[in-house]
Scaffold this motif. Structure first.
Motif, PDB file in Angstrom:
ATOM      1  N   LYS A 187       0.703  -1.362   0.137  1.00  0.00           N
ATOM      2  CA  LYS A 187       0.094   0.133  -0.153  1.00  0.00           C
ATOM      3  C   LYS A 187       0.820   1.142   0.052  1.00  0.00           C
ATOM      4  CE  LYS A 187      -3.810  -2.321  -0.193  1.00  0.00           C
ATOM      5  NZ  LYS A 187      -3.520  -3.328  -1.364  1.00  0.00           N
ATOM      6  N   HIS A 193      -4.315  10.910  -3.835  1.00  0.00           N
ATOM      7  CA  HIS A 193      -5.504  10.637  -4.618  1.00  0.00           C
ATOM      8  C   HIS A 193      -4.990  11.042  -6.113  1.00  0.00           C
ATOM      9  CE1 HIS A 193      -9.828  12.133  -5.481  1.00  0.00           C
ATOM     10  NE2 HIS A 193      -9.231  11.586  -6.483  1.00  0.00           N
ATOM     11  N   ALA A 224      -4.711   2.776 -13.453  1.00  0.00           N
ATOM     12  CA  ALA A 224      -5.684   3.255 -12.673  1.00  0.00           C
ATOM     13  C   ALA A 224      -5.792   2.093 -11.497  1.00  0.00           C
ATOM     14  CB  ALA A 224      -7.243   3.430 -13.215  1.00  0.00           C
ATOM     15  N   ARG A 225      -5.692   0.727 -11.991  1.00  0.00           N
ATOM     16  CA  ARG A 225      -5.980  -0.412 -11.316  1.00  0.00           C
ATOM     17  C   ARG A 225      -4.639  -0.472 -10.223  1.00  0.00           C
ATOM     18  NH1 ARG A 225      -5.810  -6.916 -13.094  1.00  0.00           N
ATOM     19  NH2 ARG A 225      -5.708  -7.473 -11.074  1.00  0.00           N
ATOM     20  N   ARG A 228      -4.921   2.090  -7.471  1.00  0.00           N
ATOM     21  CA  ARG A 228      -5.886   1.600  -6.527  1.00  0.00           C
ATOM     22  C   ARG A 228      -5.414   0.246  -5.529  1.00  0.00           C
ATOM     23  NH1 ARG A 228      -9.715  -2.961  -5.530  1.00  0.00           N
ATOM     24  NH2 ARG A 228     -11.239  -2.166  -4.051  1.00  0.00           N
ATOM     25  N   GLU A 229      -4.790  -0.460  -6.361  1.00  0.00           N
ATOM     26  CA  GLU A 229      -4.030  -1.501  -5.447  1.00  0.00           C
ATOM     27  C   GLU A 229      -3.026  -1.201  -4.641  1.00  0.00           C
ATOM     28  OE1 GLU A 229      -3.760  -5.136  -8.883  1.00  0.00           O
ATOM     29  OE2 GLU A 229      -1.986  -3.858  -8.441  1.00  0.00           O
ATOM     30  N   GLU A 233      -6.734   6.789  -3.577  1.00  0.00           N
ATOM     31  CA  GLU A 233      -8.109   6.860  -4.084  1.00  0.00           C
ATOM     32  C   GLU A 233      -7.805   7.452  -5.423  1.00  0.00           C
ATOM     33  OE1 GLU A 233     -11.483  10.143  -3.075  1.00  0.00           O
ATOM     34  OE2 GLU A 233      -9.763   9.719  -1.397  1.00  0.00           O
ATOM     35  N   VAL A 234      -8.490   6.813  -6.555  1.00  0.00           N
ATOM     36  CA  VAL A 234      -8.377   6.963  -7.986  1.00  0.00           C
ATOM     37  C   VAL A 234      -9.699   7.683  -8.891  1.00  0.00           C
ATOM     38  CG1 VAL A 234      -7.726   5.810  -9.962  1.00  0.00           C
ATOM     39  CG2 VAL A 234      -6.736   4.918  -7.872  1.00  0.00           C
ATOM     40  N   THR A 235      -9.281   8.645  -9.442  1.00  0.00           N
ATOM     41  CA  THR A 235     -10.224   9.354 -10.229  1.00  0.00           C
ATOM     42  C   THR A 235      -9.685   8.890 -11.793  1.00  0.00           C
ATOM     43  OG1 THR A 235     -10.936  10.719  -8.716  1.00  0.00           O
ATOM     44  CG2 THR A 235     -11.550  11.208 -10.929  1.00  0.00           C
ATOM     45  N   GLY A 248     -13.278  -0.308  -7.746  1.00  0.00           N
ATOM     46  CA  GLY A 248     -12.822   0.783  -6.561  1.00  0.00           C
ATOM     47  C   GLY A 248     -12.350   2.111  -7.115  1.00  0.00           C
ATOM     48  N   VAL A 249     -12.466   2.339  -8.544  1.00  0.00           N
ATOM     49  CA  VAL A 249     -12.180   3.462  -9.248  1.00  0.00           C
ATOM     50  C   VAL A 249     -13.325   4.444  -9.508  1.00  0.00           C
ATOM     51  CG1 VAL A 249     -11.043   4.224 -11.436  1.00  0.00           C
ATOM     52  CG2 VAL A 249      -9.845   2.478 -10.126  1.00  0.00           C
ATOM     53  N   ARG A 250     -13.074   5.921  -9.435  1.00  0.00           N
ATOM     54  CA  ARG A 250     -14.211   6.691  -9.572  1.00  0.00           C
ATOM     55  C   ARG A 250     -13.900   7.046 -11.213  1.00  0.00           C
ATOM     56  NH1 ARG A 250     -13.339  11.150  -7.029  1.00  0.00           N
ATOM     57  NH2 ARG A 250     -13.940  10.019  -5.052  1.00  0.00           N
TER      58      ARG A 250
END
Ligand code: C5P
Length: 411
Positions: A187, A193, A224-225, A228-229, A233-235, A248-250
């Motif tokens: 992590k 973000h 993006a993946r 998030r992994e 926080e991912v947009t 889990g991605v916006r």
């Protein structure tokens, strides 16, 4: 893909129709190179046989705490000690309640209670009727299980076996696989973000025609993946692509460069990292016709004139937050030739701390790529690999630069 190589997963099945999906999940885990030990409750065996799971996992299934195959007759100890995680999929409402109370009157619950908490994480994939899912008791249990250290994956929404429609379906096997792989990733971007643009843009000429390019969006979606992994926080702002977003991605879908610029502008204030992978059209038709342009048989061709699109990355890189490094900007360069020279020129022109160069025709639409990192100090070749592996390497590189406070290539 060997994303779970070296991992030993105890896959626990409890009673629910979603047991049919657990067979697929078992297969998916094995295909990802995990070893899988299946444990079933008596209720699970009403829905699917141990024979199926034994064949898929290539190991005998355990279903009783009195199993005399274990020399010490302690399957709950032996099986839990060798696991890297216990994944309960499906986990029924009843089993959640049982776990919560620390009850241990069957092998699976006994193993969950007996597992070394620090070493063997508990992953839960709930599956139940929508009323059972939304019941205050289940929601209370869910919160308490998380407080006790379990990771509870979400549930799907849709048609349920009982004929009702709503929340409570178990996630699909591929979705759960993605969650399990993500769980094991370090992590390194926790608290960050990450804002990512991906795919091509589409610049309308008239209501049925437009100008676009061959970008598939795969590299941006892989990033993006990976972000998030890594706990961010991912947009994701996506041009027109036919890809499912990572879990889990916006996601915001846009079409034109102007729409992409607007979506990015809205998301930038919350972002701490901006990665511009999108292949944004440099120009758009000055005026899009509001009706389809027609051939009139005279042989005359329409004259198109263009205006330049805003440079989204360069604009963001100029913002005060980017200048003060509260927002770390990363650009991409898709070139057809002179990769390094073009990338170095772009690094300066966009004024970003890190630029990632690749050969456009050798990456568009493919699942693999080769990346070259370029910064003010030099270059670093990430080599050729799958896009998801390259995305993980790039995210690790960005995380280490954020941690160190500055870039570092010295080649
Ligand atoms: O100028 P060029 O298109 O070659 O630069 C590529 C980089 O700039 C990519 O990171 C791309 O996402 C970004 N870009 C942008 N807006 C544009 C053009 C490119 O954000 N209008």
């Amino acid at each position: 893909m060997n994303e779970l190589a070296g991992k030993h997963i105890v896959l626990g099945l409890t009673g629910g129709i979603a047991c049919y999906k657990a067979a697929e999940l078992c297969r998916a885990l094995i295909k990802a190179d995990a070893t899988v030990q299946v444990v079933m409750t008596a209720a699970a065996e009403q829905f699917i046989t141990a024979v199926t799971l034994q064949a898929l996992s290539n190991r005998p299934v355990y279903d009783s705490q009195w199993d005399s195959r274990e020399p010490n007759n302690m399957p709950h100890i032996n099986l839990s000690r060798e696991a890297d995680a216990i994944l309960i999929a499906p986990c029924s409402a009843d089993f959640m309640a049982k776990l919560l109370h620390g009850r241990a009157d069957d092998l699976l619950s006994l193993m969950c209670l007996a597992r070394p908490l620090e070493k063997v994480p508990l992953l839960i994939a709930p599956a139940m009727n929508r009323e059972m899912w939304s019941h205050p008791a289940t929601q209370r249990n869910l919160i308490q299980l998380q407080a006790d250290g379990a990771t509870v994956f979400g549930v799907g929404h849709g048609d349920q076996a009982c004929g009702e429609t709503g929340d409570g379906r178990m996630l699909e096997a591929q979705e759960l696989l993605e969650e399990v792989v993500a769980f094991f990733q370090p992590k390194i971007l926790l608290g960050q973000h990450v804002l990512i643009t991906a795919g091509p843009t589409y610049e309308a000429i008239d209501p049925v025609r437009g100008i676009t390019n061959r970008s598939s969006g795969k590299m941006g979606f892989a990033l993006a993946r990976a972000a998030r992994e890594a706990g961010a926080e991912v947009t994701l702002v996506a041009g027109p692509v036919s890809l499912a977003e990572p879990r889990g991605v916006r996601r915001f879908d846009v079409r034109s460069a102007l729409e992409m610029a607007q979506a990015v502008e809205g998301a930038v204030p919350a972002a701490t990292v901006f990665i511009a992978t999108a292949a944004v059209a440099d120009w758009r038709p000055a005026l899009a016709a509001d009706k389809k342009m027609k051939k009139d048989g005279s042989g005359r061709v329409p004259e198109l004139s263009f205006v330049e699109n805003p440079d989204i990355l360069a604009g963001v890189a100029k913002s005060p937050r980017a200048r003060s490094r509260q927002l770390y900007c990363v650009g991409f360069a898709a070139e057809s030739h002179d990769l390094l020279t073009n990338a170095q020129e772009k690094l300066l022109r966009k004024d970003v701390p890190l630029l990632v160069a690749n050969i456009g025709p050798e990456t568009f639409g493919r699942d693999d790529n080769a990346l070259l990192l370029v910064d003010a100090h030099g270059t670093q070749d990430l080599g050729r690999d799958s896009k998801i592996n390259l995305a993980r390497k790039l995210i690790a590189e960005i995380a280490s630069r954020l941690k160190a406070g500055e870039p570092k290539n010295e080649n």
